[in-house]
Design a protein around this motif. Structure first.
Motif, PDB file in Angstrom:
ATOM      1  N   LYS A   1      34.541  37.236  33.423  1.00 39.59           N
ATOM      2  CA  LYS A   1      34.157  36.898  35.136  1.00 39.59           C
ATOM      3  C   LYS A   1      33.487  35.979  35.415  1.00 39.59           C
ATOM      4  O   LYS A   1      34.728  35.327  36.521  1.00 39.59           O
ATOM      5  CB  LYS A   1      33.874  38.320  35.910  1.00 39.59           C
ATOM      6  N   ALA A   2      32.903  35.391  35.098  1.00 43.10           N
ATOM      7  CA  ALA A   2      33.124  33.846  35.167  1.00 43.10           C
ATOM      8  C   ALA A   2      33.472  33.361  34.985  1.00 43.10           C
ATOM      9  O   ALA A   2      34.368  31.998  36.219  1.00 43.10           O
ATOM     10  CB  ALA A   2      31.300  33.796  34.494  1.00 43.10           C
ATOM     11  N   LEU A   3      34.370  33.307  34.383  1.00 41.89           N
ATOM     12  CA  LEU A   3      35.541  32.324  34.015  1.00 41.89           C
ATOM     13  C   LEU A   3      37.182  32.463  34.803  1.00 41.89           C
ATOM     14  O   LEU A   3      37.462  31.536  35.433  1.00 41.89           O
ATOM     15  CB  LEU A   3      36.307  32.310  32.442  1.00 41.89           C
ATOM     16  N   VAL A   4      37.058  33.853  35.668  1.00 42.01           N
ATOM     17  CA  VAL A   4      37.832  33.495  35.988  1.00 42.01           C
ATOM     18  C   VAL A   4      37.717  33.248  37.703  1.00 42.01           C
ATOM     19  O   VAL A   4      38.419  32.800  38.540  1.00 42.01           O
ATOM     20  CB  VAL A   4      38.412  35.366  36.277  1.00 42.01           C
ATOM     21  N   ASN A   5      36.449  33.573  38.070  1.00 44.23           N
ATOM     22  CA  ASN A   5      36.045  32.956  38.737  1.00 44.23           C
ATOM     23  C   ASN A   5      35.685  31.352  39.293  1.00 44.23           C
ATOM     24  O   ASN A   5      36.390  30.928  40.175  1.00 44.23           O
ATOM     25  CB  ASN A   5      34.701  33.312  38.843  1.00 44.23           C
ATOM     26  N   ALA A   6      35.113  30.983  38.077  1.00 47.80           N
ATOM     27  CA  ALA A   6      35.731  29.554  38.191  1.00 47.80           C
ATOM     28  C   ALA A   6      37.075  28.788  37.895  1.00 47.80           C
ATOM     29  O   ALA A   6      37.272  27.970  38.932  1.00 47.80           O
ATOM     30  CB  ALA A   6      34.772  29.300  36.493  1.00 47.80           C
ATOM     31  N   GLY A   7      37.899  29.413  37.385  1.00 43.55           N
ATOM     32  CA  GLY A   7      38.878  28.926  37.055  1.00 43.55           C
ATOM     33  C   GLY A   7      39.829  28.963  38.198  1.00 43.55           C
ATOM     34  O   GLY A   7      41.061  28.480  38.740  1.00 43.55           O
ATOM     35  N   GLY A   8      40.297  30.212  38.931  1.00 42.90           N
ATOM     36  CA  GLY A   8      40.489  30.389  39.771  1.00 42.90           C
ATOM     37  C   GLY A   8      41.793  31.276  38.998  1.00 42.90           C
ATOM     38  O   GLY A   8      42.926  31.883  39.992  1.00 42.90           O
ATOM     39  N   THR A   9      42.426  31.612  37.966  1.00 43.35           N
ATOM     40  CA  THR A   9      43.214  31.608  37.302  1.00 43.35           C
ATOM     41  C   THR A   9      42.732  33.015  37.104  1.00 43.35           C
ATOM     42  O   THR A   9      41.671  32.909  36.233  1.00 43.35           O
ATOM     43  CB  THR A   9      44.190  30.877  36.848  1.00 43.35           C
ATOM     44  N   HIS A  10      44.345  33.867  35.781  1.00 39.11           N
ATOM     45  CA  HIS A  10      43.585  34.928  34.874  1.00 39.11           C
ATOM     46  C   HIS A  10      43.309  33.847  33.572  1.00 39.11           C
ATOM     47  O   HIS A  10      44.103  32.902  33.007  1.00 39.11           O
ATOM     48  CB  HIS A  10      45.345  35.660  35.060  1.00 39.11           C
ATOM     49  N   GLN A  11      42.346  34.942  33.208  1.00 41.28           N
ATOM     50  CA  GLN A  11      41.737  34.455  31.286  1.00 41.28           C
ATOM     51  C   GLN A  11      42.236  36.169  31.121  1.00 41.28           C
ATOM     52  O   GLN A  11      41.357  36.309  31.884  1.00 41.28           O
ATOM     53  CB  GLN A  11      40.808  33.680  31.688  1.00 41.28           C
ATOM     54  N   PRO A  12      43.045  35.826  30.008  1.00 39.79           N
ATOM     55  CA  PRO A  12      43.153  37.013  29.267  1.00 39.79           C
ATOM     56  C   PRO A  12      41.985  37.777  28.262  1.00 39.79           C
ATOM     57  O   PRO A  12      40.760  37.232  27.695  1.00 39.79           O
ATOM     58  CB  PRO A  12      44.048  36.806  27.116  1.00 39.79           C
ATOM     59  N   PHE A  13      41.108  38.468  28.248  1.00 43.29           N
ATOM     60  CA  PHE A  13      40.088  39.153  28.027  1.00 43.29           C
ATOM     61  C   PHE A  13      40.144  38.385  26.673  1.00 43.29           C
ATOM     62  O   PHE A  13      38.995  38.655  25.889  1.00 43.29           O
ATOM     63  CB  PHE A  13      39.781  40.597  28.735  1.00 43.29           C
ATOM     64  N   VAL A  14      40.915  39.481  25.704  1.00 45.81           N
ATOM     65  CA  VAL A  14      41.852  39.459  24.558  1.00 45.81           C
ATOM     66  C   VAL A  14      42.683  37.895  24.416  1.00 45.81           C
ATOM     67  O   VAL A  14      43.265  37.977  23.886  1.00 45.81           O
ATOM     68  CB  VAL A  14      42.143  40.233  23.873  1.00 45.81           C
ATOM     69  N   ARG A  15      41.526  36.811  22.888  1.00 40.99           N
ATOM     70  CA  ARG A  15      42.427  35.907  23.318  1.00 40.99           C
ATOM     71  C   ARG A  15      43.245  35.361  22.090  1.00 40.99           C
ATOM     72  O   ARG A  15      42.289  36.677  20.744  1.00 40.99           O
ATOM     73  CB  ARG A  15      41.328  34.609  23.461  1.00 40.99           C
ATOM     74  N   VAL A  16      43.570  34.809  21.470  1.00 36.26           N
ATOM     75  CA  VAL A  16      44.228  34.831  20.332  1.00 36.26           C
ATOM     76  C   VAL A  16      43.456  34.417  19.468  1.00 36.26           C
ATOM     77  O   VAL A  16      43.519  35.090  17.725  1.00 36.26           O
ATOM     78  CB  VAL A  16      45.512  34.261  20.256  1.00 36.26           C
ATOM     79  N   SER A  17      42.457  33.827  19.574  1.00 36.86           N
ATOM     80  CA  SER A  17      41.221  33.202  18.441  1.00 36.86           C
ATOM     81  C   SER A  17      40.371  34.857  18.493  1.00 36.86           C
ATOM     82  O   SER A  17      39.443  34.625  17.206  1.00 36.86           O
ATOM     83  CB  SER A  17      40.645  32.575  19.264  1.00 36.86           C
ATOM     84  N   ASP A  18      40.426  35.428  19.270  1.00 36.96           N
ATOM     85  CA  ASP A  18      39.307  36.305  18.648  1.00 36.96           C
ATOM     86  C   ASP A  18      40.070  37.921  18.264  1.00 36.96           C
ATOM     87  O   ASP A  18      39.633  38.851  17.990  1.00 36.96           O
ATOM     88  CB  ASP A  18      39.584  37.910  20.227  1.00 36.96           C
ATOM     89  N   VAL A  19      41.350  37.524  17.383  1.00 37.30           N
ATOM     90  CA  VAL A  19      41.679  38.690  17.031  1.00 37.30           C
ATOM     91  C   VAL A  19      42.348  38.118  15.217  1.00 37.30           C
ATOM     92  O   VAL A  19      42.258  36.976  14.896  1.00 37.30           O
ATOM     93  CB  VAL A  19      44.085  39.120  16.884  1.00 37.30           C
ATOM     94  N   ARG A  20      41.831  39.219  14.240  1.00 34.31           N
ATOM     95  CA  ARG A  20      41.555  38.790  12.731  1.00 34.31           C
ATOM     96  C   ARG A  20      42.574  39.096  11.809  1.00 34.31           C
ATOM     97  O   ARG A  20      42.870  39.227  10.697  1.00 34.31           O
ATOM     98  CB  ARG A  20      39.817  38.693  12.104  1.00 34.31           C
TER      99      ARG A  20
END
Length: 273
Positions: free
Chosen positions: A18-37
């Motif tokens: 939520k902080a990342l979205v609020n700071a950037g003002g744009t969508h941020q995916p909750f699951v990122r490519v780097s999170d998936v192994r």
């Protein structure tokens, strides 16, 4: 059925997102490519239409994204959108389905929707949202005595939780598979999108489409390059510019083409009238 617990680690991850979205003002995916192994293809690329990086977790998701983002009605797509954990826990209990969890620790996982699309209704000119889940068809159905039937009950339960979540929020929910977002469609869109921002006037685009359809009607067996050569001569433009307008018109569906087969300059094409 014992409800799973919500860990401090999960709360911190949600808070950080939520902080990342609020700071950037744009969508941020909750699951990122780097999170998936897990094994399999993943895609992190810059989307020219949305002007930001996009995280997709499979080849099927990539094709589905291309299909959805280049629809003329699509304004934006939020991929890997997290669902409110308290709400999905409540829904799973009401439906009598197990919430996604860590089975050893009985801790709840945050659910997410693959694509939350904001689209424009052409008639009302109002924006609305549609949520999409992508699944391969063999994760949903199997053949039994020549008839398709649902299988993998657990997958359908998770989808039911997701569908009810969006229903309660007044958002339409759809499931799409690789039979909707085909390889041929995606290959065509990848070819077209190199000219997503070509400089062409509305009048020139209109003339181009009229001449293309005229050429196609005169002989629908001709290859694309022959139609472009015909138009090049009539509009007094270069073949390269004719090809750029073709890609632009096809990408934005101004030129109504059948995209179910792979298109190249040396192949015929079907105009859908």
């Amino acid at each position: 059925m014992k409800l799973p617990t919500i860990t401090d680690t999960t709360i911190k991850k949600i808070t950080a997102w939520k902080a990342l979205v609020n700071a950037g003002g744009t969508h941020q995916p909750f699951v990122r490519v780097s999170d998936v192994r897990k094994m399999g293809r993943r895609f992190l690329f810059f989307c020219p239409k949305q002007k930001r990086p996009v995280h997709l977790l499979s080849g099927g998701e990539y094709r589905a994204y291309q299909m959805l983002i280049w629809l003329p009605s699509t304004l934006k797509i939020n991929e890997q959108t997290p669902l409110d954990l308290n709400q999905t826990l409540k829904i799973s209990a009401e439906l009598g389905f197990l919430h996604p969890r860590d089975w050893k620790e009985n801790t709840a996982h945050v659910m997410s929707t693959d694509f939350l699309v904001t689209a424009l209704n052409r008639e009302t000119k109002q924006a609305h949202k549609v949520a999409y889940s992508f699944k391969y068809s063999n994760q949903l159905y199997r053949l039994n005595n020549g008839e398709l039937e649902r299988h993998k009950l657990r997958t359908w339960q998770k989808l039911a939780i997701e569908a009810e979540y969006w229903r309660q929020r007044g958002v339409e929910y759809r499931i799409i598979t690789e039979k909707d977002a085909t390889k041929h469609l995606c290959i065509n869109l990848d070819w077209f999108k190199t000219e997503y921002d070509v400089n062409v006037s509305e009048a020139e685009l209109k003339d181009f489409c009229f001449l293309f359809i005229e050429s196609w009607k005169s002989n629908n067996k001709l290859r694309i390059e022959h139609h472009l050569n015909f138009i090049r001569g009539r509009l007094n433009i270069s073949f390269k510019h004719a090809q750029s307008i073709f890609k632009y018109a096809a990408l934005y569906r101004v030129l109504p083409l059948d995209l179910s087969t792979r298109l190249m300059l040396n192949t015929p094409v079907k105009v859908v009238l």
